[in-house]
Design an enzyme around this catalytic site. Structure first.
Site, PDB file in Angstrom:
ATOM      1  N   TRP A  61     -37.863  11.748   6.363  1.00 50.10           N
ATOM      2  CA  TRP A  61     -38.253  11.138   7.793  1.00 50.10           C
ATOM      3  C   TRP A  61     -37.197   9.641   7.618  1.00 50.10           C
ATOM      4  CZ3 TRP A  61     -42.246  12.951   5.141  1.00 50.10           C
ATOM      5  CH2 TRP A  61     -43.171  13.638   5.815  1.00 50.10           C
ATOM      6  N   GLY A  73     -27.474  12.483 -12.115  1.00 44.15           N
ATOM      7  CA  GLY A  73     -26.001  12.108 -11.504  1.00 44.15           C
ATOM      8  C   GLY A  73     -26.012  10.557 -11.290  1.00 44.15           C
ATOM      9  N   ASP A  74     -27.282  10.280 -10.706  1.00 41.03           N
ATOM     10  CA  ASP A  74     -27.221   8.760 -10.275  1.00 41.03           C
ATOM     11  C   ASP A  74     -27.491   7.928 -11.760  1.00 41.03           C
ATOM     12  OD1 ASP A  74     -27.564  10.188  -7.866  1.00 41.03           O
ATOM     13  OD2 ASP A  74     -29.745   9.625  -7.575  1.00 41.03           O
ATOM     14  N   ASN A  78     -30.964   4.400  -7.149  1.00 39.30           N
ATOM     15  CA  ASN A  78     -31.341   4.848  -8.506  1.00 39.30           C
ATOM     16  C   ASN A  78     -30.263   4.380  -9.569  1.00 39.30           C
ATOM     17  OD1 ASN A  78     -33.257   6.198  -7.104  1.00 39.30           O
ATOM     18  ND2 ASN A  78     -32.196   8.236  -7.187  1.00 39.30           N
TER      19      ASN A  78
HETATM   20  P1  AMP Z   1     -25.156  16.834 -12.550  1.00 37.95           P
HETATM   21  O1  AMP Z   1     -25.116  16.006 -11.284  1.00 37.95           O
HETATM   22  O2  AMP Z   1     -26.080  18.196 -12.569  1.00 37.95           O
HETATM   23  O3  AMP Z   1     -23.884  17.591 -13.040  1.00 37.95           O
HETATM   24  O4  AMP Z   1     -25.740  16.284 -13.667  1.00 37.95           O
HETATM   25  C1  AMP Z   1     -25.422  14.909 -13.936  1.00 37.95           C
HETATM   26  C2  AMP Z   1     -25.099  14.504 -15.448  1.00 37.95           C
HETATM   27  O5  AMP Z   1     -26.733  14.706 -16.092  1.00 37.95           O
HETATM   28  C3  AMP Z   1     -24.387  15.665 -16.190  1.00 37.95           C
HETATM   29  O6  AMP Z   1     -23.034  15.030 -16.417  1.00 37.95           O
HETATM   30  C4  AMP Z   1     -25.109  15.477 -17.582  1.00 37.95           C
HETATM   31  O7  AMP Z   1     -24.737  14.560 -18.220  1.00 37.95           O
HETATM   32  C5  AMP Z   1     -26.705  15.330 -17.378  1.00 37.95           C
HETATM   33  N1  AMP Z   1     -27.351  16.739 -17.152  1.00 37.95           N
HETATM   34  C6  AMP Z   1     -27.564  17.540 -16.184  1.00 37.95           C
HETATM   35  N2  AMP Z   1     -28.452  18.543 -16.495  1.00 37.95           N
HETATM   36  C7  AMP Z   1     -28.548  18.469 -17.747  1.00 37.95           C
HETATM   37  C8  AMP Z   1     -28.920  19.488 -18.869  1.00 37.95           C
HETATM   38  N3  AMP Z   1     -29.627  20.707 -18.284  1.00 37.95           N
HETATM   39  N4  AMP Z   1     -29.105  19.129 -20.192  1.00 37.95           N
HETATM   40  C9  AMP Z   1     -28.411  17.870 -20.570  1.00 37.95           C
HETATM   41  N5  AMP Z   1     -27.859  17.008 -19.439  1.00 37.95           N
HETATM   42  C10 AMP Z   1     -27.753  17.277 -18.442  1.00 37.95           C
END
Ligand code: AMP
Length: 318
Positions: free
Chosen positions: A102, A258-259, A33
């Site tokens: 799997w 995150g990806d 991704n």
């Molecule tokens: P996470 O792995 O949950 O920390 O998310 C990775 C990135 O996705 C974060 O650094 C944000 O930039 C974005 N992100 C995740 N959740 C949200 C959200 N509810 N609203 C806006 N951006 C988000």
């Protein structure tokens, strides 16, 4: 043009739902991704996906999918006896997703056994090599020494190493095992892009300060800590700062948040953007990705957002 290699697993994704409860097929996997979003956002980079596949029809589709996304496939190696992993995403009546895998015997797990001089020589000429905790977790314990040897060859060749721990407890034999492998990864990486939850789960860290203190002894040049909708914390040798994230109201599916962040961040940094702009762009991209179901969102929407944001950066600068 920067040469970027990403090492990990790509699986066949089966997703059930929608009208007629049809089974949709696609390809996904954390590092895959990241590669897709990096290439979509910064087409000028040469982006190679390094992994193991088989000789089967799914493997052919997987390789074709990589090519359709503009990824180089010269670092895919074919196992004679293994095929790609598969996972099924199911969504219940409350919108809760569950995953069935799997992948225990997947071709990607064989990659260190398939490593050859051609891969070594090619990756040693790359500018950036990215891998994740999932890339590590799927390696057979007897193959780990080969991976760390390979990584030290890359470091000696001057390749920048980037790592996202992406901790998935069920892929590891024990927490101790994961912690030990992660400590080797932190020690080898110039860029580390963790989610704050990885540290809470694996190390019991309660605060951002705990995470930063934990990372301090390692020689990490760029530490970018993702904290969901709250903020992104950035630390370099010279400074540290926190950047806000605009929370998305209509979150549909956080798979690949995150990806996509990682892919766009790394692509932007390799294209010469500073950390602040790279984080801003990456957070915008991740914010879009979570408004669509599945790991890989429609390219039109994604590319349009990136183009608009890059234009806005140009206007700000002029
Ligand atoms: P996470 O792995 O949950 O920390 O998310 C990775 C990135 O996705 C974060 O650094 C944000 O930039 C974005 N992100 C995740 N959740 C949200 C959200 N509810 N609203 C806006 N951006 C988000």
């Amino acid at each position: 043009m920067q040469k970027i290699v990403l090492f990990g697993e790509c699986m066949l994704e089966l997703r059930q739902g929608g009208e007629g409860n049809i089974m949709h097929r696609s390809f996904a996997g954390d590092v895959f991704n990241t590669a897709v979003y990096l290439k979509r956002a910064f087409f000028e980079h040469q982006v190679s996906f390094m992994s193991g596949v088989g000789h089967d029809v799914i493997s052919q589709e997987l390789a074709a999918n990589c090519q359709a996304e503009g990824l180089q496939t010269s670092l895919l190696r074919r196992s004679a006896s293994h095929n790609p992993g598969i996972y099924l995403v199911q969504t219940d009546e409350h919108g809760e997703r569950s995953f069935l895998y799997w992948r225990e015997n997947s071709a990607a797990r064989q990659m260190m056994k398939l490593l050859d001089d051609d891969i070594r020589n090619t990756v040693c000429k790359a500018d950036l090599f990215f891998f994740s905790g999932i890339s590590l977790a799927i390696l057979a314990p007897e193959d780990r020494a080969t991976f760390w040897q390979f990584l030290s060859e890359l470091q000696e060749a001057g390749v920048t190493i980037a790592f996202d721990p992406n901790y998935r407890a069920r892929l590891w034999q024990s927490e101790d095992d994961a912690r030990h492998q992660f400590s080797l990864a932190f020690a080898a990486s110039a860029i580390v892009l963790p989610g704050i939850e990885d540290f809470a789960t694996l190390y019991g860290h309660q605060t951002l300060e705990d995470v930063v203190a934990f990372c301090a002894p390692f020689n990490i040049k760029e530490l970018i800590i993702k904290n969901g909708p709250s903020s992104v914390f950035c630390k370099t040798e010279y400074c540290h700062f926190s950047l806000p994230v605009e929370p998305v109201k209509n979150v549909v599916d956080t798979t690949s948040a995150g990806d996509s962040f990682n892919g766009v961040y790394l692509g932007a940094r390799q294209a010469g953007y500073d950390i602040k702009l790279a984080v801003e762009l990456a957070a915008k991209a991740a914010g879009l990705v979570i408004q669509f179901p599945g790991a890989i969102v429609p390219n039109e929407n994604f590319s349009e957002l990136i183009r608009a944001q890059l234009l806005a950066f140009e206007h700000q600068a002029s």
